[in-house]
Design a protein around this motif. Sequence first.
Motif, mmCIF file in Angstrom:
data_model
loop_
_atom_site.group_PDB
_atom_site.id
_atom_site.type_symbol
_atom_site.label_atom_id
_atom_site.label_comp_id
_atom_site.label_asym_id
_atom_site.label_seq_id
_atom_site.Cartn_x
_atom_site.Cartn_y
_atom_site.Cartn_z
ATOM 1 N N ARG B 184 40.219 36.264 35.103
ATOM 2 C CA ARG B 184 39.330 35.717 36.137
ATOM 3 C C ARG B 184 39.367 36.647 37.342
ATOM 4 N NH1 ARG B 184 36.951 31.575 34.791
ATOM 5 N NH2 ARG B 184 36.250 31.122 36.925
ATOM 6 N N ILE B 185 38.368 37.540 37.393
ATOM 7 C CA ILE B 185 38.361 38.627 38.370
ATOM 8 C C ILE B 185 37.259 38.393 39.395
ATOM 9 C CG2 ILE B 185 38.065 41.112 38.654
ATOM 10 C CD1 ILE B 185 39.054 41.343 35.681
ATOM 11 N N ALA B 186 37.665 38.055 40.612
ATOM 12 C CA ALA B 186 36.669 37.833 41.667
ATOM 13 C C ALA B 186 36.198 39.167 42.210
ATOM 14 C CB ALA B 186 37.269 37.007 42.795
ATOM 15 N N TYR B 187 34.978 39.166 42.748
ATOM 16 C CA TYR B 187 34.441 40.406 43.286
ATOM 17 C C TYR B 187 33.664 40.116 44.574
ATOM 18 C CZ TYR B 187 32.252 45.029 43.293
ATOM 19 O OH TYR B 187 31.842 46.293 43.631
ATOM 20 N N LEU B 188 34.213 40.592 45.680
ATOM 21 C CA LEU B 188 33.506 40.498 46.965
ATOM 22 C C LEU B 188 32.749 41.801 47.146
ATOM 23 C CD1 LEU B 188 36.393 38.914 49.082
ATOM 24 C CD2 LEU B 188 34.334 37.777 48.180
ATOM 25 N N THR B 189 31.449 41.731 46.976
ATOM 26 C CA THR B 189 30.650 42.964 46.911
ATOM 27 C C THR B 189 30.184 43.461 48.276
ATOM 28 O OG1 THR B 189 28.466 41.936 46.823
ATOM 29 C CG2 THR B 189 29.713 42.055 44.764
ATOM 30 N N LEU B 190 29.603 44.648 48.239
ATOM 31 C CA LEU B 190 28.907 45.201 49.401
ATOM 32 C C LEU B 190 27.639 44.391 49.625
ATOM 33 C CD1 LEU B 190 29.095 48.983 48.452
ATOM 34 C CD2 LEU B 190 30.187 47.932 50.431
ATOM 35 N N ASP B 216 31.951 34.650 34.997
ATOM 36 C CA ASP B 216 31.635 33.453 35.776
ATOM 37 C C ASP B 216 30.986 33.923 37.075
ATOM 38 O OD1 ASP B 216 31.586 31.312 37.479
ATOM 39 O OD2 ASP B 216 33.627 30.636 37.024
ATOM 40 N N GLU B 217 29.690 33.657 37.231
ATOM 41 C CA GLU B 217 28.958 34.224 38.368
ATOM 42 C C GLU B 217 29.510 33.753 39.717
ATOM 43 O OE1 GLU B 217 26.719 36.537 38.571
ATOM 44 O OE2 GLU B 217 26.423 36.882 36.422
ATOM 45 N N ARG B 218 30.212 32.622 39.709
ATOM 46 C CA ARG B 218 30.766 32.160 40.986
ATOM 47 C C ARG B 218 31.836 33.115 41.512
ATOM 48 N NH1 ARG B 218 33.414 26.763 39.950
ATOM 49 N NH2 ARG B 218 34.044 27.959 38.104
ATOM 50 N N LEU B 219 32.331 33.972 40.611
ATOM 51 C CA LEU B 219 33.378 34.912 41.022
ATOM 52 C C LEU B 219 32.819 36.083 41.811
ATOM 53 C CD1 LEU B 219 35.511 34.934 37.747
ATOM 54 C CD2 LEU B 219 36.295 34.219 40.018
ATOM 55 N N ILE B 220 31.488 36.234 41.784
ATOM 56 C CA ILE B 220 30.868 37.363 42.491
ATOM 57 C C ILE B 220 30.179 36.875 43.750
ATOM 58 C CG2 ILE B 220 29.272 39.294 42.290
ATOM 59 C CD1 ILE B 220 29.569 39.198 39.302
ATOM 60 N N GLN B 221 30.632 37.359 44.900
ATOM 61 C CA GLN B 221 30.057 36.951 46.173
ATOM 62 C C GLN B 221 29.903 38.168 47.070
ATOM 63 O OE1 GLN B 221 29.155 33.813 46.901
ATOM 64 N NE2 GLN B 221 30.003 32.839 45.035
ATOM 65 N N VAL B 222 28.888 38.113 47.910
ATOM 66 C CA VAL B 222 28.729 39.199 48.877
ATOM 67 C C VAL B 222 29.736 39.008 50.012
ATOM 68 C CG1 VAL B 222 27.176 40.291 50.537
ATOM 69 C CG2 VAL B 222 26.283 39.454 48.349
ATOM 70 N N GLY B 223 30.503 40.037 50.261
ATOM 71 C CA GLY B 223 31.596 39.894 51.229
ATOM 72 C C GLY B 223 31.370 40.632 52.528
ATOM 73 N N ALA B 238 32.831 33.775 52.117
ATOM 74 C CA ALA B 238 32.733 34.362 50.781
ATOM 75 C C ALA B 238 34.060 34.193 50.041
ATOM 76 C CB ALA B 238 32.355 35.835 50.875
ATOM 77 N N LEU B 239 35.141 34.456 50.764
ATOM 78 C CA LEU B 239 36.465 34.319 50.166
ATOM 79 C C LEU B 239 36.681 32.874 49.717
ATOM 80 C CD1 LEU B 239 39.169 35.669 49.548
ATOM 81 C CD2 LEU B 239 39.951 35.024 51.835
ATOM 82 N N ASP B 240 36.277 31.972 50.591
ATOM 83 C CA ASP B 240 36.372 30.568 50.291
ATOM 84 C C ASP B 240 35.693 30.247 48.957
ATOM 85 O OD1 ASP B 240 37.713 28.782 51.951
ATOM 86 O OD2 ASP B 240 35.882 27.550 52.122
ATOM 87 N N ARG B 241 34.503 30.758 48.804
ATOM 88 C CA ARG B 241 33.724 30.453 47.591
ATOM 89 C C ARG B 241 34.383 31.034 46.341
ATOM 90 N NH1 ARG B 241 29.406 31.400 51.150
ATOM 91 N NH2 ARG B 241 29.151 33.541 50.434
ATOM 92 N N VAL B 242 34.803 32.303 46.393
ATOM 93 C CA VAL B 242 35.397 32.849 45.171
ATOM 94 C C VAL B 242 36.711 32.153 44.838
ATOM 95 C CG1 VAL B 242 34.321 35.117 45.383
ATOM 96 C CG2 VAL B 242 36.614 34.760 46.303
ATOM 97 N N LEU B 243 37.448 31.718 45.841
ATOM 98 C CA LEU B 243 38.723 31.080 45.549
ATOM 99 C C LEU B 243 38.527 29.792 44.765
ATOM 100 C CD1 LEU B 243 40.836 31.674 48.801
ATOM 101 C CD2 LEU B 243 41.079 32.742 46.543
ATOM 102 N N ALA B 245 36.615 29.395 42.428
ATOM 103 C CA ALA B 245 36.471 29.736 41.010
ATOM 104 C C ALA B 245 37.811 30.166 40.401
ATOM 105 C CB ALA B 245 35.432 30.849 40.841
ATOM 106 N N GLU B 246 38.858 30.020 41.175
ATOM 107 C CA GLU B 246 40.227 30.254 40.701
ATOM 108 C C GLU B 246 40.465 31.590 40.016
ATOM 109 O OE1 GLU B 246 41.355 26.833 38.436
ATOM 110 O OE2 GLU B 246 41.632 25.660 40.277
ATOM 111 N N PRO B 247 40.314 32.663 40.772
ATOM 112 C CA PRO B 247 40.590 33.993 40.216
ATOM 113 C C PRO B 247 42.080 34.312 40.266
ATOM 114 C CG PRO B 247 39.922 34.188 42.502
ATOM 115 C CD PRO B 247 39.907 32.708 42.176
#
Lengths: 358, 358
Positions: B184-190, B216-223, B238-243, B245-247
């Motif tokens: 479960r790999i979260a990604y805070l993108t550009l 899981d698309e919830r793991l990808i958020q613009v940061g 953004a961090l709140d949202r990806v968390l 999704a339990e990465p």
Amino acid sequence: MATIYDVAKAAGVSPKTVSRVMNGDAPVNQATREAVEQAMLALNYVPSSAARTMRSQRSGLIGMITGAISTTHQFEDAGLPEIYLVQGAQRVIGQSNRTLLIADSGGQADRIPTLLQTFREHRVEGILYVAEYHREVTLPASLRDLPIVLVNCFDAAETPCILPDDEGGQFTLVDGLIRRGHQRIAYLTLPEHQVACGLRVAGYHRAHAQHGIAVDERLIQVGALPSPTHEFDLLWDALDRVLKAEPTVICCANDKMAMRVYGLLRDRGVAIPQQMSVAGYDDYRMIAEHLHPGLTSAVLPYAAMGARAADKLLRLIGGSTKPGEPNREHVSAPVAWRDSVLTRDANVTQLNSRRRET
Amino acid sequence: MATIYDVAKAAGVSPKTVSRVMNGDAPVNQATREAVEQAMLALNYVPSSAARTMRSQRSGLIGMITGAISTTHQFEDAGLPEIYLVQGAQRVIGQSNRTLLIADSGGQADRIPTLLQTFREHRVEGILYVAEYHREVTLPASLRDLPIVLVNCFDAAETPCILPDDEGGQFTLVDGLIRRGHQRIAYLTLPEHQVACGLRVAGYHRAHAQHGIAVDERLIQVGALPSPTHEFDLLWDALDRVLKAEPTVICCANDKMAMRVYGLLRDRGVAIPQQMSVAGYDDYRMIAEHLHPGLTSAVLPYAAMGARAADKLLRLIGGSTKPGEPNREHVSAPVAWRDSVLTRDANVTQLNSRRRET
DNA sequence: CGATGTCATGACATCGGTGTCATAAATGAA
DNA sequence: TTCATTTATGACACCGATGTCATGACATCG
């Protein structure tokens, strides 16, 4: 590529008249001027600086020699903010209608002679010699005959130089901390052999003296960062020692060290700034602004130093140095106050600027 | 300053012979050569590149135009590592016996024409056009007639360029994470409008696909980082949202963002890497190496890009480009693995390099 | 009205290297 | 020994600007 002769022919005038239009050094008839300007435009004419340099014996070039840029790879990356220096210098040099020729020694001192040779071939009018950190240097003898200004360094021969006001910077920082209610101020210093270390410690003491606060020597420790030569994390031990003296704030020798201290403190469960304030030095914004909380840091005014150095060099070249002008100039800078420092005394208001709303 | 005539007179030969000694373009008698060399040394002779340029019609200069250096002040400081780019380019250019002329636009696009004019006056043989971040650009028409290589940017006209392999970099990073037991790999993108954003997200997906893991698309958020235009800390949300999704690991768009994430996670009492692994992008060593724990980061290979670009430009100038050579070249780079990433699968051994002893 | 000064412009030399061509001596081949 | 090369060197022009000086056309002044 079109030459002045092509332009002259196209405009039906002599090359010398074209030259006069460009340089405005003698009156030219309005109609003639317009004809010439049109011809220049039509031919996309750009004068050759080589020809100009040759005839006028003035290259319009200023050489900047730096080692730090690459030192980065070999030693520490203390030198990065040098770009601000380049910027500051370039602004001033550009205004004087000259061009900055930058050479990077790649951190290898033995490459410097080659670079100087290149500078000489281009007949630079003066040289800015930039060090990666505040230090003493010895100039190659071959530099004695060119106008030169040292930046971030000085030599025994009293060559003109621009230095950061390390003593003043640390003084301002510590003074500000005291005004914010801190009395027990820890200081993790640079390695003692560094010029800046002694100066800053002096500033630290002066601030204490000014407020009539005795300095507890246990609060001052050398805070070596791990490096290729020091495998072990001496910072951990240094931090340990200063914490025993029960400070309310820890000053770090630079922002890098402060960044590390953030991590170490948090490993111990210490909240920043609620349980411990932290300050850095350099105001290396990429770090200071983006650490959480934002890091209070004494500004190392590279841009201003670059500008001052360029200015001094241009005056040296132009022979317009004021009689009483000192060879060594120190550039002062303020402190960037951010949230890593807690204002402890409730009576002290409005000092903590740039508050973040959370 | 001594000229070739002075040297000739001192050595009792003609200027042309001195020229031959310098350039080795025709045989010179051993005794004569020595006499000339001695005279050059005695007179401290340095040939004038202006005169050379004029006669030979070759300046030996390569222009590098950059905006990033100063963009720093105006927007974000993403551009700092450009110095590595300068370094890489300078090394290659120096080897070809040429000199790099660097001009900084100061982040103001309107200053670029002036800088180009200066380049033209100096008759640069080619231009390296450097962007501060991976992006599309439109070249001024006045550049069309000079050999040019874009660095870190590209244009619609397919001008030769050197780009970072963003897709590959993110792929390598995520692939490595998966191999280290993360699923479960979260990604805070550009910000999404950035070219690199799309590419890296693609790399993220490819790595998942390759291992047969659904994204899981919830793991990808613009940061988004706070900036002059965005007062509020969107990263926090953004961090709140990806968390949610339990990465087990959070990939950040760059090291700066990762640095901030360190702080935010710790505010929540999350231990790095024990409870959450973190990875960055850029391998901006000043940050990545000194964060605690050391930050795992995909390398943005600026030095290599600078060298590649210089190499390509020199070949363009020399007319020795290979026939099938693509206009756009991508430079790949590894990932710098550090302690911010926990290896979760006990069966996976020896992957986590550069372990710190604590 | 002639003398003097200013304006506008051009001819020519020059900055410091190097490309071209010429020349003389040494070497080698026939 | 003689002709063809090769070696070693110099004379001269040229690259593209600009400084110096000269010149012609007007304007101004006494």
